[in-house]
Write an enzyme that holds these catalytic residues in place. Sequence first.
Site, PDB file in Angstrom:
ATOM      1  N   LYS A   1       0.859  -1.185   0.000  1.00  0.00           N
ATOM      2  CA  LYS A   1       0.000   0.000   0.000  1.00  0.00           C
ATOM      3  C   LYS A   1       0.896   1.236   0.000  1.00  0.00           C
ATOM      4  O   LYS A   1       1.509   1.580   1.002  1.00  0.00           O
ATOM      5  CB  LYS A   1      -0.903   0.039   1.236  1.00  0.00           C
ATOM      6  CG  LYS A   1      -1.987   1.111   1.082  1.00  0.00           C
ATOM      7  CD  LYS A   1      -2.580   1.572   2.387  1.00  0.00           C
ATOM      8  CE  LYS A   1      -1.793   2.648   3.054  1.00  0.00           C
ATOM      9  NZ  LYS A   1      -1.646   3.901   2.305  1.00  0.00           N
TER      10      LYS A   1
ATOM     11  N   GLU B   1      10.582   0.825   9.512  1.00  0.00           N
ATOM     12  CA  GLU B   1      11.557   1.861   9.147  1.00  0.00           C
ATOM     13  C   GLU B   1      10.881   3.194   9.414  1.00  0.00           C
ATOM     14  O   GLU B   1       9.990   3.596   8.669  1.00  0.00           O
ATOM     15  CB  GLU B   1      11.912   1.754   7.659  1.00  0.00           C
ATOM     16  CG  GLU B   1      12.560   0.438   7.253  1.00  0.00           C
ATOM     17  CD  GLU B   1      13.977   0.308   7.750  1.00  0.00           C
ATOM     18  OE1 GLU B   1      14.573   1.299   8.197  1.00  0.00           O
ATOM     19  OE2 GLU B   1      14.496  -0.818   7.701  1.00  0.00           O
TER      20      GLU B   1
ATOM     21  N   CYS C   1      14.337  10.776   5.372  1.00  0.00           N
ATOM     22  CA  CYS C   1      14.428  10.355   6.775  1.00  0.00           C
ATOM     23  C   CYS C   1      15.856  10.410   7.295  1.00  0.00           C
ATOM     24  O   CYS C   1      16.064  10.462   8.501  1.00  0.00           O
ATOM     25  CB  CYS C   1      13.845   8.964   6.926  1.00  0.00           C
ATOM     26  SG  CYS C   1      14.509   7.819   5.721  1.00  0.00           S
TER      27      CYS C   1
ATOM     28  N   GLU D   1      10.895  15.761  14.279  1.00  0.00           N
ATOM     29  CA  GLU D   1      11.130  15.595  12.847  1.00  0.00           C
ATOM     30  C   GLU D   1      10.288  16.626  12.085  1.00  0.00           C
ATOM     31  O   GLU D   1       9.059  16.609  12.164  1.00  0.00           O
ATOM     32  CB  GLU D   1      10.752  14.173  12.417  1.00  0.00           C
ATOM     33  CG  GLU D   1      11.126  13.889  10.982  1.00  0.00           C
ATOM     34  CD  GLU D   1      10.820  12.456  10.543  1.00  0.00           C
ATOM     35  OE1 GLU D   1       9.746  11.942  10.897  1.00  0.00           O
ATOM     36  OE2 GLU D   1      11.661  11.870   9.841  1.00  0.00           O
TER      37      GLU D   1
HETATM   38  P1  NAD Z   1       3.020   8.343   7.549  1.00  0.00           P
HETATM   39  O1  NAD Z   1       3.455   7.551   8.721  1.00  0.00           O
HETATM   40  O2  NAD Z   1       2.034   9.413   7.741  1.00  0.00           O
HETATM   41  O3  NAD Z   1       2.388   7.379   6.435  1.00  0.00           O
HETATM   42  C1  NAD Z   1       3.123   6.278   5.930  1.00  0.00           C
HETATM   43  C2  NAD Z   1       2.147   5.275   5.336  1.00  0.00           C
HETATM   44  O4  NAD Z   1       1.336   4.758   6.385  1.00  0.00           O
HETATM   45  C3  NAD Z   1       1.196   5.841   4.284  1.00  0.00           C
HETATM   46  O5  NAD Z   1       1.051   4.893   3.249  1.00  0.00           O
HETATM   47  C4  NAD Z   1      -0.098   5.991   5.056  1.00  0.00           C
HETATM   48  O6  NAD Z   1      -1.252   5.904   4.242  1.00  0.00           O
HETATM   49  C5  NAD Z   1      -0.026   4.798   5.998  1.00  0.00           C
HETATM   50  N1  NAD Z   1      -0.838   4.905   7.211  1.00  0.00           N
HETATM   51  C6  NAD Z   1      -1.262   6.021   7.860  1.00  0.00           C
HETATM   52  N2  NAD Z   1      -1.985   5.685   8.936  1.00  0.00           N
HETATM   53  C7  NAD Z   1      -2.034   4.335   8.977  1.00  0.00           C
HETATM   54  C8  NAD Z   1      -2.630   3.400   9.867  1.00  0.00           C
HETATM   55  N3  NAD Z   1      -3.338   3.789  10.929  1.00  0.00           N
HETATM   56  N4  NAD Z   1      -2.470   2.078   9.618  1.00  0.00           N
HETATM   57  C9  NAD Z   1      -1.743   1.658   8.555  1.00  0.00           C
HETATM   58  N5  NAD Z   1      -1.164   2.509   7.672  1.00  0.00           N
HETATM   59  C10 NAD Z   1      -1.296   3.835   7.892  1.00  0.00           C
HETATM   60  O7  NAD Z   1       4.373   8.879   6.876  1.00  0.00           O
HETATM   61  P2  NAD Z   1       4.517   9.840   5.614  1.00  0.00           P
HETATM   62  O8  NAD Z   1       4.077  11.199   6.048  1.00  0.00           O
HETATM   63  O9  NAD Z   1       3.910   9.218   4.418  1.00  0.00           O
HETATM   64  O10 NAD Z   1       6.112   9.803   5.379  1.00  0.00           O
HETATM   65  C11 NAD Z   1       6.994  10.529   6.131  1.00  0.00           C
HETATM   66  C12 NAD Z   1       7.554   9.702   7.277  1.00  0.00           C
HETATM   67  O11 NAD Z   1       8.180   8.512   6.763  1.00  0.00           O
HETATM   68  C13 NAD Z   1       8.645  10.419   8.024  1.00  0.00           C
HETATM   69  O12 NAD Z   1       8.468  10.206   9.416  1.00  0.00           O
HETATM   70  C14 NAD Z   1       9.926   9.754   7.547  1.00  0.00           C
HETATM   71  O13 NAD Z   1      11.007   9.847   8.419  1.00  0.00           O
HETATM   72  C15 NAD Z   1       9.466   8.359   7.362  1.00  0.00           C
HETATM   73  N6  NAD Z   1      10.373   7.628   6.462  1.00  0.00           N
HETATM   74  C16 NAD Z   1      11.242   6.719   7.005  1.00  0.00           C
HETATM   75  C17 NAD Z   1      12.148   6.024   6.198  1.00  0.00           C
HETATM   76  C18 NAD Z   1      13.097   5.015   6.770  1.00  0.00           C
HETATM   77  O14 NAD Z   1      13.691   4.271   6.003  1.00  0.00           O
HETATM   78  N7  NAD Z   1      13.270   4.934   8.081  1.00  0.00           N
HETATM   79  C19 NAD Z   1      12.144   6.253   4.809  1.00  0.00           C
HETATM   80  C20 NAD Z   1      11.248   7.190   4.282  1.00  0.00           C
HETATM   81  C21 NAD Z   1      10.359   7.861   5.134  1.00  0.00           C
END
Ligand code: NAD
Length: 515
Positions: A189, A264, A298, A403
């Site tokens: 997803k 991650e 990230c 962040e």
């Molecule tokens: P987010 O956590 O808001 O969303 C990530 C994903 O989770 C999306 O697909 C979203 O639809 C889904 N999601 C949201 N609520 C959910 C729930 N209750 N249950 C299941 N899925 C759910 O993150 P974002 O805003 O899309 O991305 C930014 C974040 O991602 C930052 O915190 C960044 O640091 C992190 N990130 C981490 C890495 C890594 O490798 N550690 C890499 C890229 C991004």
Amino acid sequence: MDRTTDEPLFEGGTRFADGAQFIAGRVGEGTGEQSAEVVDPSDGSVVQRVRLASTADVDRAVAAARAAFPGWSSATPGARSEALNRLAVVLAERAADFARVETAQTGKPIKLSSEFDVPGTVDNTAFFAGAARSLEGRAAGEYSGDHTSYIRREALGVVGSIAPWNYPLQMAAWKILPAVAAGNTIVLKPSELTPLTALMFAQACTDAGLPDGVVNVVTGDGRTAGEHLVSHPDVAMVSFTGSTSVGRRVAELATRTVKRTHLELGGKAPFVVFDDADLEAAVHGAVAASLINTGQDCTAATRAYVQRPLYEAFVQGVAELFGTVRLGDPRNPETDLGPLVSFAHRDRVAGFVERARAAGAVIAAGGEAPKKGHDGTDLTLGAYYLPTLVAGVPQTAEVVQSEIFGPVLAVLPFDSDDEGIRLANDTPYGLAASAWTRDVHRSLRATREIAAGCVWVNDHIPIISEMPHGGYKSSGYGKDMSQYSLDEYTQVKHVMYDTTAVARKDWHRTVFGTR
Ligand code: NAD
């Protein structure tokens, strides 16, 4: 069907006219009640409207992945490798198309999409094509004297993956490739803000000959599709990349059905400059590492700690260089910095800076939305924000601890080496860090004592397919990329053969009878 040569270039509204779900090798419309708009954040135009997945669509995708699992997991490693090698070729042939769509849905500069995101994905695919053939178990042997033992490394089943919006293509690749290389099937997803290149990646898998159902993509929101996928009884493992807060929720749901989890999560990477560092290298490194992908990375440098003798010169150097960065139309190959992913996210980033300013911070560069681009683009139409350097804040400040995920770098001085390393470790995160020094002992100490999944020395950002990426502390656990990620997507089975052919075995006496 081979669509490698005459694929039309991306035109909003036509490419995904059949829908934004990719299930069992076919594109289809979601049956959820809600739709989402994929928006080009450089001007607010709608790139694509997508009907979101319902829980029934998730069920169909999981069923397709489950049906594909016996065949795919029992294919030889060589056969899986061959399919992934073909996928690398298909992706490379479509590189320009992928880059265009990635830029349209995220606003990232085309030079980043075409020189980093897409070639990185092709390289990752080629890496996992090779890695699929080299799964390891430790030695086989006669450990008890009466038996031969050996290890089987087996796929888990259906993997449910959830990805963020910042690197939509690379995140899809990082999730899909190790899972399928190891013999699993997957339902991914992507973020509902940026699903398009994940869908194109899934189509490329089918066009490269991966069997239907091995790779499925459901475009849905987190609460409906995401939570249903994570809780699904037929999903064996959950692999999530995103924020730490959503990661906690995902882990809770997955734990209820005892799934393996791989998380991650967020980062707040420190950038530690010791007083013997090459100042020019540190200044240029800080600008590149804090602004990559408009800071929506990230591992981006977010907190620069600079030893007192270099502090003033570093602040001045970064502020000056920030002023030379060219904001503009992301499609223009000369543009360095594009908009943030959405207007809501730009406002969130601006909010951090405004609260810091109100608390007395010195905004040494930026601190507002720009008006005109280097190429004459009207930036007020897009979600742009200037590269921003924030000084004069304490370690406890929100901009240092939280962040932000934007082009904002906080800078703080330190005196002793002990203090620099202590401050670097003083947030809940531990994804990445860098140390800038020409002293071998200082660099060895920093790499040993900074608690992060990656520590660079005299650089900050480069990643490579052969090396793992993953966090310490609240940045999560589990590794993406590299041979280590294959371990995450496999389970180890001990197989034990009796070698004696004796009916009445010696050890039975511990349960019944005597020797
Ligand atoms: P987010 O956590 O808001 O969303 C990530 C994903 O989770 C999306 O697909 C979203 O639809 C889904 N999601 C949201 N609520 C959910 C729930 N209750 N249950 C299941 N899925 C759910 O993150 P974002 O805003 O899309 O991305 C930014 C974040 O991602 C930052 O915190 C960044 O640091 C992190 N990130 C981490 C890495 C890594 O490798 N550690 C890499 C890229 C991004």
